[in-house]
Design a protein around this motif. Sequence first.
Motif, short mmCIF file in Angstrom:
data_model
loop_
_atom_site.label_atom_id
_atom_site.label_comp_id
_atom_site.label_asym_id
_atom_site.label_seq_id
_atom_site.Cartn_x
_atom_site.Cartn_y
_atom_site.Cartn_z
N GLU A 33 0.82 -1.21 0.00
CA GLU A 33 0.00 0.00 0.00
C GLU A 33 0.86 1.26 0.00
O GLU A 33 0.55 2.24 -0.69
CB GLU A 33 -0.93 -0.01 1.22
CG GLU A 33 -1.99 -1.11 1.16
CD GLU A 33 -2.81 -1.18 2.44
OE1 GLU A 33 -2.54 -0.38 3.36
OE2 GLU A 33 -3.71 -2.04 2.50
N ALA A 34 1.94 1.23 0.76
CA ALA A 34 2.81 2.40 0.85
C ALA A 34 3.54 2.68 -0.46
O ALA A 34 3.94 3.82 -0.73
CB ALA A 34 3.82 2.22 1.98
N MET A 35 3.74 1.64 -1.28
CA MET A 35 4.46 1.80 -2.54
C MET A 35 3.81 2.84 -3.44
O MET A 35 4.49 3.58 -4.16
CB MET A 35 4.54 0.46 -3.26
CG MET A 35 5.50 0.43 -4.44
SD MET A 35 7.22 0.64 -3.92
CE MET A 35 7.50 -0.91 -3.05
N TRP A 36 2.48 2.92 -3.40
CA TRP A 36 1.79 3.90 -4.24
C TRP A 36 2.10 5.33 -3.81
O TRP A 36 2.07 6.25 -4.63
CB TRP A 36 0.28 3.66 -4.20
CG TRP A 36 -0.08 2.36 -4.84
CD1 TRP A 36 -0.40 1.19 -4.23
CD2 TRP A 36 -0.12 2.09 -6.24
NE1 TRP A 36 -0.63 0.21 -5.15
CE2 TRP A 36 -0.47 0.73 -6.39
CE3 TRP A 36 0.11 2.86 -7.39
CZ2 TRP A 36 -0.59 0.13 -7.64
CZ3 TRP A 36 -0.01 2.26 -8.63
CH2 TRP A 36 -0.35 0.90 -8.75
N ARG A 37 2.43 5.52 -2.53
CA ARG A 37 2.76 6.86 -2.04
C ARG A 37 4.26 7.12 -2.07
O ARG A 37 4.71 8.20 -2.41
CB ARG A 37 2.25 7.04 -0.61
CG ARG A 37 0.74 6.91 -0.47
CD ARG A 37 0.28 7.22 0.95
NE ARG A 37 0.87 6.30 1.93
CZ ARG A 37 0.33 5.12 2.24
NH1 ARG A 37 -0.78 4.73 1.64
NH2 ARG A 37 0.90 4.34 3.14
N SER A 38 5.04 6.09 -1.76
CA SER A 38 6.48 6.29 -1.64
C SER A 38 7.20 6.28 -2.99
O SER A 38 8.26 6.89 -3.13
CB SER A 38 7.09 5.21 -0.74
OG SER A 38 6.93 3.92 -1.34
N THR A 39 6.65 5.57 -3.97
CA THR A 39 7.31 5.47 -5.27
C THR A 39 6.51 6.12 -6.38
O THR A 39 6.98 7.05 -7.04
CB THR A 39 7.59 3.99 -5.62
OG1 THR A 39 8.44 3.43 -4.62
CG2 THR A 39 8.25 3.87 -6.98
N TYR A 40 5.29 5.64 -6.59
CA TYR A 40 4.49 6.15 -7.70
C TYR A 40 4.20 7.64 -7.57
O TYR A 40 4.26 8.39 -8.55
CB TYR A 40 3.18 5.37 -7.81
CG TYR A 40 3.34 4.02 -8.47
CD1 TYR A 40 2.99 3.83 -9.80
CD2 TYR A 40 3.87 2.93 -7.78
CE1 TYR A 40 3.15 2.61 -10.42
CE2 TYR A 40 4.03 1.69 -8.39
CZ TYR A 40 3.67 1.54 -9.71
OH TYR A 40 3.84 0.33 -10.33
N ALA A 41 3.90 8.08 -6.37
CA ALA A 41 3.54 9.49 -6.17
C ALA A 41 4.72 10.43 -6.34
O ALA A 41 4.54 11.64 -6.47
CB ALA A 41 2.92 9.68 -4.79
N ARG A 42 5.93 9.88 -6.35
CA ARG A 42 7.12 10.72 -6.43
C ARG A 42 7.81 10.67 -7.79
O ARG A 42 8.87 11.28 -7.97
CB ARG A 42 8.11 10.30 -5.35
CG ARG A 42 7.56 10.52 -3.94
CD ARG A 42 8.55 10.09 -2.89
NE ARG A 42 8.00 10.27 -1.53
CZ ARG A 42 8.65 9.96 -0.42
NH1 ARG A 42 9.88 9.45 -0.49
NH2 ARG A 42 8.08 10.14 0.75
N LEU A 43 7.23 9.96 -8.74
CA LEU A 43 7.84 9.90 -10.07
C LEU A 43 7.69 11.25 -10.77
O LEU A 43 6.61 11.86 -10.74
CB LEU A 43 7.17 8.81 -10.90
CG LEU A 43 7.47 7.36 -10.48
CD1 LEU A 43 6.59 6.39 -11.26
CD2 LEU A 43 8.95 7.03 -10.67
N PRO A 44 8.74 11.74 -11.39
CA PRO A 44 8.67 13.06 -12.04
C PRO A 44 7.86 13.01 -13.34
O PRO A 44 7.88 12.02 -14.07
CB PRO A 44 10.14 13.38 -12.32
CG PRO A 44 10.81 12.05 -12.41
CD PRO A 44 10.10 11.17 -11.44
#
Length: 236
Positions: free
Chosen positions: A181-192
């Motif tokens: 669940e955190a992956m969507w915030r920690s990785t996907y949400a931070r992609l430029p």
Amino acid sequence: MAKQVVPEEKRRRRRPTRSGTVLSERLIVETALRLLREHGSAGLTARRLGLALDCDPSTLYRYFRGMDDLTLAIGDALIGQALRGWEPTGEWRADLHAIGLRIHAAYVAHPQAAQLTTSRVTGRPNELAADETVLDVLRTAGFPLADTVRIYHAFIDQTLAFAALDAASLALPRASQHADEAMWRSTYARLPAATHPRIAEAAPLLSTRMVTSAYPTALEMLLDSAAVRLAEVPAG
């Protein structure tokens, strides 16, 4: 050679177990569901069931031909839970929507059991009742037989497929669930946006939606498609 299953009426006359428990198919299935919830599929064995029920493991074979037969009974019990208390409204779309959500919910409430049973065909009473109900809803609505079978196939397989997918996620250790669940915030949400423009623009919505089941949306899309097909059926 398959073991002979003793008829239910003869089982009821059996003596209670050492602790005074009177065995029944229902009690065994309920105990199996508990063991699956507590120990996962690896914990469901005749020996562990016998310990939980305070009986010799061989006694279980008076009720089931083997552990696979018990697995089918567990799957059928989940379908029975889904249909319990449901009443048709006479409106085909509302009825299929309710049935689909009920079946999906019954399976994900027992994720370990769902992993064992969603791919199985039990041929048992609750499964047959569910199939008869869905087919009757579609035929009564006016779908031709070929369309009825096609939509029924998509409806039931989609429901069970999402139940299996969602159950697999719920059966993960809590740490793994939280990490996914955190992956969507920690990785996907931070992609430029420069490198991943579509993910970047969708990130706020993805982080909210992707941690929930897509089954309700998929069900609505299936029913939308069925409604379009029904509108194309010639009158009379």
